[in-house]
Design a protein around this motif. Structure first.
Motif, mmCIF file in Angstrom:
data_model
loop_
_atom_site.group_PDB
_atom_site.id
_atom_site.type_symbol
_atom_site.label_atom_id
_atom_site.label_comp_id
_atom_site.label_asym_id
_atom_site.label_seq_id
_atom_site.Cartn_x
_atom_site.Cartn_y
_atom_site.Cartn_z
ATOM 1 N N LEU A 85 33.231 25.805 110.372
ATOM 2 C CA LEU A 85 33.214 24.440 110.906
ATOM 3 C C LEU A 85 32.359 23.560 109.994
ATOM 4 N N TYR A 86 32.984 22.544 109.419
ATOM 5 C CA TYR A 86 32.277 21.591 108.567
ATOM 6 C C TYR A 86 31.808 20.437 109.451
ATOM 7 N N LEU A 87 30.509 20.169 109.417
ATOM 8 C CA LEU A 87 29.965 19.130 110.305
ATOM 9 C C LEU A 87 29.405 17.959 109.522
ATOM 10 N N ARG A 88 29.615 16.779 110.074
ATOM 11 C CA ARG A 88 28.930 15.605 109.511
ATOM 12 C C ARG A 88 28.222 14.879 110.649
ATOM 13 N N VAL A 89 27.069 14.313 110.308
ATOM 14 C CA VAL A 89 26.261 13.579 111.284
ATOM 15 C C VAL A 89 26.483 12.091 111.063
ATOM 16 N N VAL A 90 26.793 11.390 112.152
ATOM 17 C CA VAL A 90 27.058 9.945 112.046
ATOM 18 C C VAL A 90 25.993 9.193 112.828
ATOM 19 N N ASP A 91 25.418 8.192 112.176
ATOM 20 C CA ASP A 91 24.390 7.387 112.824
ATOM 21 C C ASP A 91 24.871 5.941 112.849
ATOM 22 N N TYR A 92 24.925 5.338 114.036
ATOM 23 C CA TYR A 92 25.341 3.930 114.134
ATOM 24 C C TYR A 92 24.146 3.051 113.793
ATOM 25 N N LYS A 93 24.383 2.094 112.938
ATOM 26 C CA LYS A 93 23.282 1.233 112.534
ATOM 27 C C LYS A 93 23.555 -0.215 112.897
ATOM 28 N N THR A 94 22.696 -0.771 113.767
ATOM 29 C CA THR A 94 22.857 -2.193 114.096
ATOM 30 C C THR A 94 22.147 -3.050 113.037
ATOM 31 N N GLY A 95 21.249 -2.453 112.278
ATOM 32 C CA GLY A 95 20.572 -3.197 111.204
ATOM 33 C C GLY A 95 21.284 -2.972 109.880
ATOM 34 N N LYS A 96 20.546 -3.298 108.802
ATOM 35 C CA LYS A 96 21.197 -3.250 107.487
ATOM 36 C C LYS A 96 20.886 -1.985 106.711
ATOM 37 N N LYS A 97 20.498 -0.941 107.371
ATOM 38 C CA LYS A 97 20.002 0.241 106.670
ATOM 39 C C LYS A 97 21.068 0.873 105.774
ATOM 40 N N THR A 98 20.676 1.280 104.575
ATOM 41 C CA THR A 98 21.583 2.057 103.734
ATOM 42 C C THR A 98 20.873 3.347 103.323
ATOM 43 N N PHE A 99 21.669 4.345 103.040
ATOM 44 C CA PHE A 99 21.117 5.652 102.692
ATOM 45 C C PHE A 99 20.606 5.615 101.254
ATOM 46 N N SER A 100 19.446 6.223 101.025
ATOM 47 C CA SER A 100 18.915 6.256 99.662
ATOM 48 C C SER A 100 18.217 7.599 99.433
ATOM 49 N N LEU A 101 18.666 8.300 98.397
ATOM 50 C CA LEU A 101 18.050 9.587 98.080
ATOM 51 C C LEU A 101 16.587 9.397 97.676
ATOM 52 N N SER A 102 16.344 8.243 97.050
ATOM 53 C CA SER A 102 14.976 7.926 96.656
ATOM 54 C C SER A 102 14.062 7.899 97.886
ATOM 55 N N ASP A 103 14.540 7.297 98.989
ATOM 56 C CA ASP A 103 13.753 7.264 100.226
ATOM 57 C C ASP A 103 13.469 8.673 100.737
ATOM 58 N N ILE A 104 14.506 9.515 100.699
ATOM 59 C CA ILE A 104 14.346 10.883 101.221
ATOM 60 C C ILE A 104 13.279 11.614 100.418
ATOM 61 N N LEU A 105 13.309 11.372 99.127
ATOM 62 C CA LEU A 105 12.346 12.028 98.263
ATOM 63 C C LEU A 105 10.917 11.656 98.645
ATOM 64 N N TYR A 106 10.742 10.381 99.038
ATOM 65 C CA TYR A 106 9.407 9.928 99.432
ATOM 66 C C TYR A 106 9.056 10.357 100.864
ATOM 67 N N THR A 114 30.696 29.562 112.079
ATOM 68 C CA THR A 114 29.721 29.359 111.005
ATOM 69 C C THR A 114 29.753 27.889 110.625
ATOM 70 N N ILE A 115 28.571 27.314 110.477
ATOM 71 C CA ILE A 115 28.500 25.869 110.202
ATOM 72 C C ILE A 115 28.273 25.631 108.711
ATOM 73 N N VAL A 116 28.988 24.657 108.172
ATOM 74 C CA VAL A 116 28.778 24.234 106.780
ATOM 75 C C VAL A 116 28.469 22.736 106.812
#
Ligand code: SF4
Length: 473
Positions: A271-292, A316-318
């Motif tokens: 089972l391949y899973l993806r997580v979805v987050d609803y955003k009412t603001g302007k947030k965008t994903f950034s790997l740089s943020d995750i690193l910090y 099994t989850i992927v």
């Protein structure tokens, strides 16, 4: 004859019926006193005004209030105590104090993690002292977010359990959305009873945005093999899955919370899973943020699903990815003469999700069919999938280990009682102090030892290299 325009929490106050009668009987005029001088007419607000003299010595009303309180020995002592407290440094909490404020067993939500990372003093005020900022009454961001989540969740569930995303037409979607908006008004807003005209106006505007947002969600799911499996999936002791609990040598932390939506797709019994987050603001994903150590929420939940989701789903989850999905109407700026097709094209660019997607051709095709990827943050080129949002399984594993490290570091600092005012600072438009509700209480001052944590945005390649332990210039 007077009445307050608003209460202590910012809610609108209405005059008594007597005021209306008096106005009619004596043809009285209505005047609004916005100078603040009325605060001198009662002891408590006058004392608050007097204390504000320390911050604002030029304020004559505050100076008069302070002078008045200083004549009375008891009240003067109180004012001096406020003065002394204002001179104290921030210090830090002992481990014992930290435990009594935050509990022996450290439990945090992903949003608390973000708050701590944004600024430790902000975290201390909000979750340690439980200080609450005064909020004006109205349809504020959290209320709007709750409403939008309610509509998206219920409409998506009804379509999944009914006609299915591939079979329902736009009219059916609009009718379902209207239905849930009406239910929300009667169940959660008590049919607008006691709500101001301004509230109703703001709500109705949001309700018309909801139609576009729901249509956008269903259009994406129509061209996908991924299907919503769960909404508001809870990670906690009493939830659908246990809290995520990384633990180190001296510290451990339980991360609890909710995932807006979990989508799944099956291949070869996995089972391949993806997580979805609803955003009412302007947030965008950034790997740089995750690193910090910022905005790790979706990835924390994805990795938590990988560890404990097999029991829930029996497979099994992927990890297939994480996506921020807009939960607000995207406005398009274009000349008046722009045709509807061009407006739609411009709008569809704005609804592209941001996030991270597993580098696997079949998974990408299952997420969104066809060569033109309008929703997921991936492009197809003659050399294959391309884009900053792609990550291999091996890279996701490294990210998972990095996130655990960051969580334990944050937990260690909470435990040690760290409460410094060290807000993150990317730039003028992106820093922790910009919209902080506690700025008046905090009085950030670099002269008194506070400092900003400057964060440089890393390009995605550099962020991956840094994750590998390479030094990036
Ligand atoms: S104003 Fe800035 S420094 Fe002060 S609590 Fe808020 S984020 Fe922290």
């Amino acid at each position: 004859v007077s009445w307050p325009a608003s209460g202590a929490t910012g809610g609108e106050k209405r005059p008594s019926f007597v005021v209306k009668r008096l106005k009619t009987m004596f043809s009285l005029d209505e005047r609004t006193d916005s100078t603040g001088a009325f605060r001198l007419t009662a002891v408590k607000p006058a004392f608050e005004l007097a204390a504000s003299y320390l911050n604002d010595p030029g304020n004559r009303d505050a100076a008069s209030a302070a002078a008045w309180f200083l004549q009375d020995p008891v009240l003067a002592d109180r004012l001096h105590a406020v003065e002394e407290t204002a001179r104290l440094g921030r210090g830090r909490l002992s481990v014992k104090q930290s435990s009594s404020l935050y509990g022996q067993e450290l439990t945090m939500s992903a949003s608390r993690i973000d708050k701590f990372y944004a600024c430790r003093f902000l975290y201390f005020l909000q979750y340690g002292l439980n200080a609450r900022p005064r909020k004006p009454a109205g349809f504020d961001a959290p209320t709007a977010g709750t409403f939008m989540h309610y509509v998206l969740e219920n409409v998506a569930r009804d379509i999944r359990d009914g006609a299915g995303f591939h079979n329902i037409g736009d009219d059916g979607i609009k009718a379902l959305t209207h239905d849930y908006v009406s239910r929300y008004v009667s169940e959660s807003l008590d049919g607008f009873k006691d709500k101001s005209s301004r509230f109703k106006y703001l709500f109705n505007r949001l309700a018309s945005d909801a139609i576009f947002i729901v249509l956008d969600m269903v259009r994406e799911l129509r061209c996908s093999d991924f299907v919503p499996l769960d909404f508001e999936l809870e990670f906690s002791e009493s939830g659908d899955l246990p809290a995520y609990t990384p633990s180190g040598k001296d510290v451990s932390v339980k991360i609890k919370g909710f995932v807006d939506r979990v989508d799944g797709w099956e291949r070869d019994g996995k089972l391949y899973l993806r997580v979805v987050d609803y955003k009412t603001g302007k947030k965008t994903f950034s790997l740089s943020d995750i690193l910090y150590g910022m905005n790790m929420q979706m990835l924390i939940y994805l990795f938590a699903l990988c560890r404990s989701g097999a029991g829930l789903y029996g497979k099994t989850i992927v990890p297939a990815g994480v996506l921020y999905t807009p939960a607000r109407e995207e406005l398009v700026q274009a000349p008046r003469s722009t045709c509807q097709a061009d407006i739609e094209a411009a709008r569809s660019k704005k609804v592209r999700r941001s996030g991270m997607v597993l580098y696997d051709g079949d998974v990408i095709e299952a997420m969104e069919h066809g060569a033109a990827k309008n929703f997921i943050p991936v492009r197809l080129t003659k050399d294959g999938p391309s884009g900053d949002s792609l990550a291999t399984l091996e890279q996701l594993e490294r990210l998972s280990a990095h996130i655990d490290r960051m969580l334990l570091e944050i937990a260690g600092n909470v435990r040690k009682g760290s409460i410094q005012a060290e807000p993150y600072y990317k730039n003028q438009n992106d820093n922790a102090c910009l919209f902080c509700d506690y700025s008046e209480a905090c009085r950030f001052s670099e002269d008194d030892g506070d400092r900003r944590r400057f964060l440089r945005k890393l390009k995605t390649d550099d962020a991956w290299r840094q994750l590998d332990g390479e030094k990036v210039q």
